[in-house]
Design an enzyme around this catalytic site. Structure first.
Site, PDB file in Angstrom:
ATOM      1  N   SER A  70       0.916  -1.304   0.067  1.00  0.00           N
ATOM      2  CA  SER A  70       0.244  -0.120   0.075  1.00  0.00           C
ATOM      3  C   SER A  70       1.089   1.184   0.039  1.00  0.00           C
ATOM      4  O   SER A  70       1.970   1.300   0.578  1.00  0.00           O
ATOM      5  CB  SER A  70      -0.953   0.151   1.273  1.00  0.00           C
ATOM      6  OG  SER A  70      -1.622  -0.828   1.497  1.00  0.00           O
TER       7      SER A  70
HETATM    8  N1  SAH Z   1      -1.069  -3.603   3.403  1.00  0.00           N
HETATM    9  C1  SAH Z   1      -0.666  -4.431   2.818  1.00  0.00           C
HETATM   10  C2  SAH Z   1      -1.618  -4.582   1.491  1.00  0.00           C
HETATM   11  C3  SAH Z   1      -1.529  -5.525   0.641  1.00  0.00           C
HETATM   12  S1  SAH Z   1      -2.513  -5.853  -0.743  1.00  0.00           S
HETATM   13  C4  SAH Z   1       0.808  -3.999   2.161  1.00  0.00           C
HETATM   14  O1  SAH Z   1       1.093  -2.918   2.459  1.00  0.00           O
HETATM   15  O2  SAH Z   1       1.514  -5.018   1.802  1.00  0.00           O
HETATM   16  C5  SAH Z   1      -3.915  -6.483   0.103  1.00  0.00           C
HETATM   17  C6  SAH Z   1      -3.787  -7.775   0.697  1.00  0.00           C
HETATM   18  O3  SAH Z   1      -5.018  -8.488   0.811  1.00  0.00           O
HETATM   19  C7  SAH Z   1      -3.024  -8.942  -0.540  1.00  0.00           C
HETATM   20  O4  SAH Z   1      -2.040  -9.426  -0.258  1.00  0.00           O
HETATM   21  C8  SAH Z   1      -4.216  -9.649  -0.903  1.00  0.00           C
HETATM   22  O5  SAH Z   1      -3.759 -10.921  -1.049  1.00  0.00           O
HETATM   23  C9  SAH Z   1      -4.946  -9.765   0.536  1.00  0.00           C
HETATM   24  N2  SAH Z   1      -6.405 -10.120   0.399  1.00  0.00           N
HETATM   25  C10 SAH Z   1      -7.057 -10.089  -0.566  1.00  0.00           C
HETATM   26  N3  SAH Z   1      -8.669 -10.662  -0.120  1.00  0.00           N
HETATM   27  C11 SAH Z   1      -8.188 -11.387   0.967  1.00  0.00           C
HETATM   28  C12 SAH Z   1      -8.905 -11.980   1.786  1.00  0.00           C
HETATM   29  N4  SAH Z   1     -10.311 -12.449   1.595  1.00  0.00           N
HETATM   30  N5  SAH Z   1      -8.476 -12.718   2.905  1.00  0.00           N
HETATM   31  C13 SAH Z   1      -7.099 -12.488   3.047  1.00  0.00           C
HETATM   32  N6  SAH Z   1      -6.282 -11.752   2.562  1.00  0.00           N
HETATM   33  C14 SAH Z   1      -6.966 -11.167   1.362  1.00  0.00           C
END
Ligand code: SAH
Length: 224
Positions: A70
């Protein structure tokens, strides 16, 4: 982990990080604790080496599997909202561990973080990074976080880093009395929502905060 690697050189230096913090302040982030943690958390270790020189730009960056680390502004902003609204910070659930950057920020500001990720290889890398940083107050689970983590809930606060189309009832049900949920909702157009449980009632007070752009919350899990 090697001290040089943690501290960062050149494009990942302290001065570069200071510029990022200034930018966050210019954008309205004002919680000093949050700004301090943003300043001291080495974002470059959450990226593959080829991208680490861009770690302190205020943009989302790819982490593989079509997912993104993010944007620093949104991490800081969501954390600030969560801290400002939650009564207690004993138990916080994060949905979507991704790289583990937001997880690390939370871990430095609350007592215990529970973080759920549906893509196993991302979770494994994130776990290792938090270990490298010596952050031990985080438990990880490989599962579909749309269902929360009912075995360990309820939570004082829940933060979702992935956007569902509609408010997930399961997450609301896992809010402790006066608990808060910070979550992006929508498809092409998304808005950041802050939901507060009114005492121990079944009433929830919702505030729509600002337009955002997150990856979608997907169902099911991926093992490799
Ligand atoms: N704050 C994190 C954002 C990652 S993007 C960072 O800065 O790295 C969002 C993440 O949510 C992704 O890794 C994706 O795989 C995960 N995600 C999407 N749907 C999900 C779900 N139903 N359960 C758990 N994780 C999920």
């Amino acid at each position: 982990m090697n001290q040089n690697l943690l501290q960062g050189l050149g494009m990942t230096s302290q001065r570069t990080r200071e510029r990022l913090v200034q930018r966050l302040m210019d954008q309205g982030v004002s919680n000093w604790e949050v700004l301090d943690v943003m300043r001291n958390t080495p974002r470059h270790i959450f990226l593959d080496e080829a991208l680490s020189h861009r770690a302190y730009e205020d943009t989302a960056l790819p982490i593989g599997f079509g997912q993104t680390l993010s944007q620093p502004y949104i991490v800081a902003r969501m954390t600030e909202i969560l801290l400002g609204a939650a009564g207690s910070l004993d138990k916080v659930l994060e949905v979507g561990t991704g790289s583990g950057f937001q997880t690390s920020v939370l871990a430095q500001l609350v007592k215990q973080v529970y973080s759920v990720e549906r893509i196993k290889p991302l979770q494994d890398k994130a776990k290792q990074r938090l270990r490298d940083l010596g952050l031990r107050n985080v438990r990880f689970k490989h599962s579909d976080g749309g269902f929360g983590w009912p075995e360990v809930g309820p939570f004082n606060a829940i933060l979702s880093a992935a956007a569902p189309q509609i408010m997930p009832k399961e997450l609301l049900a896992q809010l402790a009395p006066n608990g808060v949920l910070v979550i992006p909702i929508g498809g092409d157009k998304q808005e950041l929502h802050l939901v507060m449980r009114d005492g121990d009632s079944e009433n929830f007070i919702t505030q729509v905060l600002e337009p955002v752009k997150f990856v979608p919350l997907k169902s099911g899990t991926i093992d490799a």
